[in-house]
Structures are given as C-alpha cells and as structure tokens.
Design a protein around this motif. Structure first.
Motif, mmCIF file in Angstrom:
data_model
loop_
_atom_site.group_PDB
_atom_site.id
_atom_site.type_symbol
_atom_site.label_atom_id
_atom_site.label_comp_id
_atom_site.label_asym_id
_atom_site.label_seq_id
_atom_site.Cartn_x
_atom_site.Cartn_y
_atom_site.Cartn_z
ATOM 1 N N LEU A 213 -16.190 18.578 6.751
ATOM 2 C CA LEU A 213 -15.897 16.908 6.909
ATOM 3 C C LEU A 213 -16.635 16.323 8.198
ATOM 4 O O LEU A 213 -16.494 17.000 9.118
ATOM 5 N N ALA A 214 -16.999 15.663 8.781
ATOM 6 C CA ALA A 214 -17.667 14.592 9.334
ATOM 7 C C ALA A 214 -17.017 13.155 9.400
ATOM 8 O O ALA A 214 -16.692 12.712 8.664
ATOM 9 N N ASN A 215 -17.385 12.901 10.973
ATOM 10 C CA ASN A 215 -17.054 11.481 10.915
ATOM 11 C C ASN A 215 -15.700 10.690 10.389
ATOM 12 O O ASN A 215 -16.006 9.908 10.438
ATOM 13 N N GLN A 216 -14.815 11.836 10.804
ATOM 14 C CA GLN A 216 -13.160 11.102 10.778
ATOM 15 C C GLN A 216 -12.809 10.000 11.764
ATOM 16 O O GLN A 216 -13.594 10.528 12.598
ATOM 17 N N GLN A 217 -12.343 9.792 11.712
ATOM 18 C CA GLN A 217 -11.837 8.592 12.421
ATOM 19 C C GLN A 217 -10.713 8.247 11.585
ATOM 20 O O GLN A 217 -10.116 8.359 9.909
ATOM 21 N N SER A 218 -9.714 6.902 12.120
ATOM 22 C CA SER A 218 -8.209 6.189 10.547
ATOM 23 C C SER A 218 -8.884 5.348 10.148
ATOM 24 O O SER A 218 -9.865 4.727 9.996
ATOM 25 N N VAL A 219 -8.553 5.870 9.020
ATOM 26 C CA VAL A 219 -8.902 5.334 7.836
ATOM 27 C C VAL A 219 -8.055 4.006 7.544
ATOM 28 O O VAL A 219 -6.641 4.802 6.428
ATOM 29 N N PRO A 220 -8.150 2.743 6.706
ATOM 30 C CA PRO A 220 -6.840 1.997 6.973
ATOM 31 C C PRO A 220 -7.377 2.133 4.779
ATOM 32 O O PRO A 220 -8.011 1.642 4.452
ATOM 33 N N ILE A 221 -6.317 2.554 4.138
ATOM 34 C CA ILE A 221 -6.522 3.405 2.743
ATOM 35 C C ILE A 221 -6.178 2.050 2.265
ATOM 36 O O ILE A 221 -6.924 1.410 0.914
ATOM 37 N N ALA A 222 -6.027 0.678 2.485
ATOM 38 C CA ALA A 222 -5.294 -0.393 1.833
ATOM 39 C C ALA A 222 -6.719 -0.842 1.407
ATOM 40 O O ALA A 222 -7.070 -1.824 0.251
ATOM 41 N N SER A 223 -7.335 -1.216 2.386
ATOM 42 C CA SER A 223 -8.891 -1.858 2.400
ATOM 43 C C SER A 223 -9.392 -1.010 1.100
ATOM 44 O O SER A 223 -10.165 -1.566 0.558
ATOM 45 N N LEU A 224 -9.693 0.109 1.159
ATOM 46 C CA LEU A 224 -10.545 1.246 -0.105
ATOM 47 C C LEU A 224 -9.731 0.208 -1.627
ATOM 48 O O LEU A 224 -10.868 0.505 -1.911
ATOM 49 N N ILE A 225 -8.532 0.295 -1.297
ATOM 50 C CA ILE A 225 -8.269 0.318 -2.702
ATOM 51 C C ILE A 225 -8.189 -1.047 -2.598
ATOM 52 O O ILE A 225 -8.675 -1.078 -4.357
ATOM 53 N N GLU A 226 -8.080 -2.227 -2.096
ATOM 54 C CA GLU A 226 -8.939 -3.229 -2.276
ATOM 55 C C GLU A 226 -10.235 -3.311 -3.057
ATOM 56 O O GLU A 226 -10.451 -4.010 -3.995
ATOM 57 N N GLN A 227 -11.036 -3.017 -2.405
ATOM 58 C CA GLN A 227 -12.187 -2.588 -2.987
ATOM 59 C C GLN A 227 -12.373 -1.576 -4.584
ATOM 60 O O GLN A 227 -13.146 -2.549 -4.753
ATOM 61 N N ALA A 228 -11.857 -1.035 -4.244
ATOM 62 C CA ALA A 228 -11.472 -0.596 -5.830
ATOM 63 C C ALA A 228 -11.193 -0.873 -6.571
ATOM 64 O O ALA A 228 -11.305 -0.862 -8.298
ATOM 65 N N LYS A 229 -10.326 -2.067 -6.786
ATOM 66 C CA LYS A 229 -9.448 -2.492 -7.188
ATOM 67 C C LYS A 229 -10.329 -3.642 -8.578
ATOM 68 O O LYS A 229 -10.082 -3.989 -8.998
ATOM 69 N N ARG A 230 -10.987 -4.044 -7.432
ATOM 70 C CA ARG A 230 -12.612 -5.093 -7.820
ATOM 71 C C ARG A 230 -12.887 -4.117 -8.960
ATOM 72 O O ARG A 230 -12.847 -5.138 -9.834
ATOM 73 N N GLN A 231 -13.684 -3.438 -8.621
ATOM 74 C CA GLN A 231 -14.445 -2.403 -9.655
ATOM 75 C C GLN A 231 -13.555 -2.494 -10.810
ATOM 76 O O GLN A 231 -13.408 -1.893 -12.189
ATOM 77 N N THR A 232 -12.104 -2.290 -10.696
ATOM 78 C CA THR A 232 -10.510 -1.503 -11.706
ATOM 79 C C THR A 232 -11.070 -2.832 -12.915
ATOM 80 O O THR A 232 -11.149 -2.900 -13.654
ATOM 81 N N GLU A 233 -10.433 -3.253 -12.234
ATOM 82 C CA GLU A 233 -10.137 -5.399 -12.888
ATOM 83 C C GLU A 233 -11.384 -5.068 -14.028
ATOM 84 O O GLU A 233 -11.617 -5.810 -14.700
ATOM 85 N N VAL A 234 -12.671 -4.944 -13.597
ATOM 86 C CA VAL A 234 -14.142 -5.718 -14.046
ATOM 87 C C VAL A 234 -14.178 -4.559 -15.300
ATOM 88 O O VAL A 234 -14.803 -4.708 -16.209
ATOM 89 N N LEU A 235 -13.812 -3.191 -14.479
ATOM 90 C CA LEU A 235 -13.963 -2.357 -15.903
ATOM 91 C C LEU A 235 -12.843 -2.320 -17.480
ATOM 92 O O LEU A 235 -13.266 -1.972 -18.079
ATOM 93 N N SER A 236 -11.679 -2.660 -16.642
ATOM 94 C CA SER A 236 -10.564 -3.387 -17.927
ATOM 95 C C SER A 236 -11.225 -4.017 -18.822
ATOM 96 O O SER A 236 -10.356 -4.327 -19.598
ATOM 97 N N LYS A 237 -11.296 -5.467 -18.107
ATOM 98 C CA LYS A 237 -12.214 -6.602 -18.865
ATOM 99 C C LYS A 237 -11.003 -7.218 -19.355
ATOM 100 O O LYS A 237 -10.589 -7.353 -20.286
ATOM 101 N N GLY A 238 -9.413 -6.838 -17.814
ATOM 102 C CA GLY A 238 -8.074 -7.596 -18.612
ATOM 103 C C GLY A 238 -7.067 -6.943 -19.735
ATOM 104 O O GLY A 238 -6.732 -7.651 -19.953
ATOM 105 N N GLN A 239 -8.160 -5.225 -20.506
ATOM 106 C CA GLN A 239 -7.457 -4.776 -21.359
ATOM 107 C C GLN A 239 -5.699 -4.308 -21.246
ATOM 108 O O GLN A 239 -5.352 -3.947 -22.166
ATOM 109 N N HIS A 240 -6.009 -4.013 -19.735
ATOM 110 C CA HIS A 240 -4.984 -3.048 -19.416
ATOM 111 C C HIS A 240 -3.423 -3.996 -18.976
ATOM 112 O O HIS A 240 -4.621 -5.107 -17.802
ATOM 113 N N GLN A 241 -2.698 -3.478 -18.304
ATOM 114 C CA GLN A 241 -1.582 -4.291 -16.804
ATOM 115 C C GLN A 241 -1.465 -3.372 -15.793
ATOM 116 O O GLN A 241 -1.456 -2.697 -16.589
ATOM 117 N N LEU A 242 -2.262 -4.040 -14.997
ATOM 118 C CA LEU A 242 -2.300 -4.083 -13.630
ATOM 119 C C LEU A 242 -1.678 -4.007 -12.839
ATOM 120 O O LEU A 242 -1.020 -5.085 -12.508
#
Length: 371
Positions: A213-242
């Motif tokens: 493991l390299a390039n370790q740093q303090s990672v704000p997980i909330a910002s990563l989840i926000e990025q993944a959230k947009r992909q998840t909503e596109v993939l869901s196409k409004g068919q799931h209750q998130l």
C-alpha cells in the motif's frame, strides 16, 4: 595426571592426551547427534528411519501430527501396521522410489494431501519422508480453476464478437439494413467493453496482490461516497429506495483510489442484485466499539450460507446467469476484499437467502484520522 611420575611419564602423558582427545571427540559427536535430532524434529515433514524390513527405528514429532505415529509407543513396529493402505504397501515393496507416492487422507474432518519419499541410505536403513502438500495442492487447484474461469469468462464475449464479425464479413452489404448494422456494432462494442472490464479487473487484482500500500493519506470517505452516490443513482434509474446516513467528518488513512473502488463495488453490487422497489441503506460512521464502518444493506436476493464463505473468490457467482446479465465481472468482491486487507480492515458479510444482505468494511481505531 600428576605433574611428575618419574619413569612412567613417557607412558602416562601420551595416554592422557589420547584419552582427552577421545573424550572431546565423543562430546562433539554427542552434540552433533543432538543437533541432528533437533533439526529432524524441527523439519516441517514427518521423518522416519526404517530398517530393511520396514520396521520403525526412529521418528520425529511431525510423524505423529501427519501419520499418527508416536515415537514413544510405535518404535519397533512395522510401518505397514500403522499405515494400512494397500497402494502404499505395494509402492514400498516394489522398490521403485524414483517418483514419490501421493495420496489423500481424511482425519479429524480435514482432508490431507500427503507425499511420501523413500530413500535407501545404507544397506540396512531406509529414510522415509512424508510431506503435507495440502496447501500446495489447494493453490494448484485454485490456479487451475482460475485459468479455467478466465477462459470461460472471456470465451462468451469472444464468441459473440466473432459471430457478429463473421456475419458482417460474409453477408453482402445490401443484406443488412443500416439499423441492423448499428445494432450489431452496438452489441460488439458491448462485448468488447465486457472483455476490457475483465482484463482491467484482473490487472487490478494482480497489482493489489503484488504491491504494498502506497500514497497513504487522510481520506475523507464522505466525499468518496458522494462520488459513488451519483454512479449508484444512475445505475438504479430510480428503481430503488436509497437512504444515506453519512458522517461528513470521519476520515481514515489509506489510498483514496483503492477505497473509492471498494465503496463503488459494494454499492453497484447492491443495485444489481436488488429487485426493483427494493431498499438499499448506506451507512458510514462509528460503531459502539469505536471502529469506523461503511455498510451497504439491501433487501435483495440474499446469499445462501454455503456461498457466503466463497463469495469473495475470483469469478465465484451465486447465480451465474443473473451475474452476467447484470454486467458484473465476478471480480468486484475479490478486489474489495484485497483492498480491505491492505488497509487493515475487514470485509464482513451477513446475508439470508431471499431476505437481503449487508456488506461492511470495518476499519480499526488506529486507522481513523479525524472525527
């Protein structure tokens, strides 16, 4: 000897020197023998010394572990009284020991793969070594399965791609309408993208396994989840209750790119394996014991208990037809597991068939960098 013994000095002194030399020699031989015994006992295999009639003269501690032969009780017994396999008996008496004898033995609910090697090291003595090849055999089987799985996963899109290319090559241009041609090209592009995704994931797995493991740093997980959230909503196409319960200030040390990949894998899997109108609950925060937890809970298909222990293996699929239809490569959870290991985290899976699943990444307290 006395300092002066008169006329006997010429006899006593050489005798004393010879005696001292032999005493030292005996001490050295005794110590050497003891070292040999210690080394034999430390040897990671069962070691047995047999006479020409296959009677046990000596054995190390591992002989009991692998073969159940006790150095205190079984010395003086023939090896075939303790190892009662007809094939082993025939192999030993045949005397052709150029190739080792291998077999499986089940004891205490565990299946062992054993390899035996006979060596005649004097006229009257035979050295028998027994190796536990269980882990090596398991790795070999895993490698064979891995190659077979890769070939199988790539064969399907290649077959489709080749079929369309042959169709376009052999038919005259006027036999295919422009709409059909566009449809064929779209399907070919889809299969090519699938192969590229498999190869990309394989390279990612290889990198995770072979590097630190390299390039370790303090990672704000909330910002990563926000990025993944947009992909998840596109993939869901409004068919799931998130639903999202995210601690915006909680960070952990690690590699942002790898952690983003793990988070995205868990979220996309939840969408793919949860039917329409199903629920997906995402949580990022602290547990009662102070550890940081990212969890994805769904009301999807669930996983049978027999499959949970294997779900993180490469290309392992609970429902192969549904997995391919959903666009998965079969490598996402394997990648997520390796990312978790590299970050001193754990990938926990709880699931009940037809009642949904919960996938959690649990980070220890020492990985938390800010609250």
């Amino acid at each position: 000897p006395p300092v002066y013994v008169g006329k006997y000095d010429e006899i006593v002194t050489p005798t004393y020197k010879a005696l001292r030399h032999k005493t030292l020699t005996i001490q050295q031989i005794t110590q050497l023998n003891q070292n040999i015994l210690w080394a034999a006992n430390a040897f990671p295999a069962a070691v047995l010394i047999l006479d020409k009639n296959f009677i046990i003269q000596w054995c190390n501690r591992n002989a009991k572990t692998l073969l159940g032969i006790d150095s205190k009780k079984d010395i003086g017994y023939k090896i075939f009284n303790l190892i009662r396999w007809p094939e082993f008996y025939q192999y030993a008496y045949k005397g052709d020991w150029q190739k080792p004898y291998t077999t499986y033995d089940e004891r205490d609910g565990r299946l062992y793969h054993l390899k035996f090697e006979f060596t005649r090291y004097s006229t009257d003595n035979i050295l028998l070594l027994c190796f536990d090849n269980t882990q090596l055999e398991s790795l070999r089987t895993t490698q064979q399965d891995f190659v077979a799985n890769v070939s199988h996963e790539l064969r399907t899109p290649l077959t489709v791609l080749t079929g369309f290319l042959e169709t376009l090559r052999d038919l005259p241009p006027e036999a295919i309408s422009p709409e059909q041609r566009v449809h064929y090209e779209d399907l070919m592009h889809e299969q090519a993208e699938r192969m590229l995704a498999i190869v990309t994931d394989l390279l990612t797995l290889s990198t995770l396994e072979s590097t630190k493991l390299a390039n370790q740093q303090s990672v704000p997980i909330a910002s990563l989840i926000e990025q993944a959230k947009r992909q998840t909503e596109v993939l869901s196409k409004g068919q799931h209750q998130l639903s999202w319960s995210i601690n915006p200030t909680l960070s952990v040390s690690g590699n942002a790119h790898e952690l983003s990949s793990a988070i995205t894998n868990l979220l996309t899997n939840a969408v793919r394996y949860t039917p329409a109108n199903g629920q997906i609950e995402v949580f990022w925060g602290l547990a009662e014991d102070g550890q940081a937890i990212f969890s994805v809970k769904d009301s999807g298909l669930g996983i049978a208990p027999s499959d949970i222990s294997r779900i993180t293996e490469r290309f392992y699929r609970v429902d192969k037809s549904r997995s391919r239809a959903s666009g998965g490569t079969g490598l996402g959870l394997a990648i997520t597991k390796h990312i978790a290991i590299r970050h001193n985290a754990k990938l926990m899976i709880k699931s009940k068939l037809n009642k949904g699943s919960t996938f959690s990444l649990i980070f220890p307290k020492e990985n938390i960098t800010s609250l």
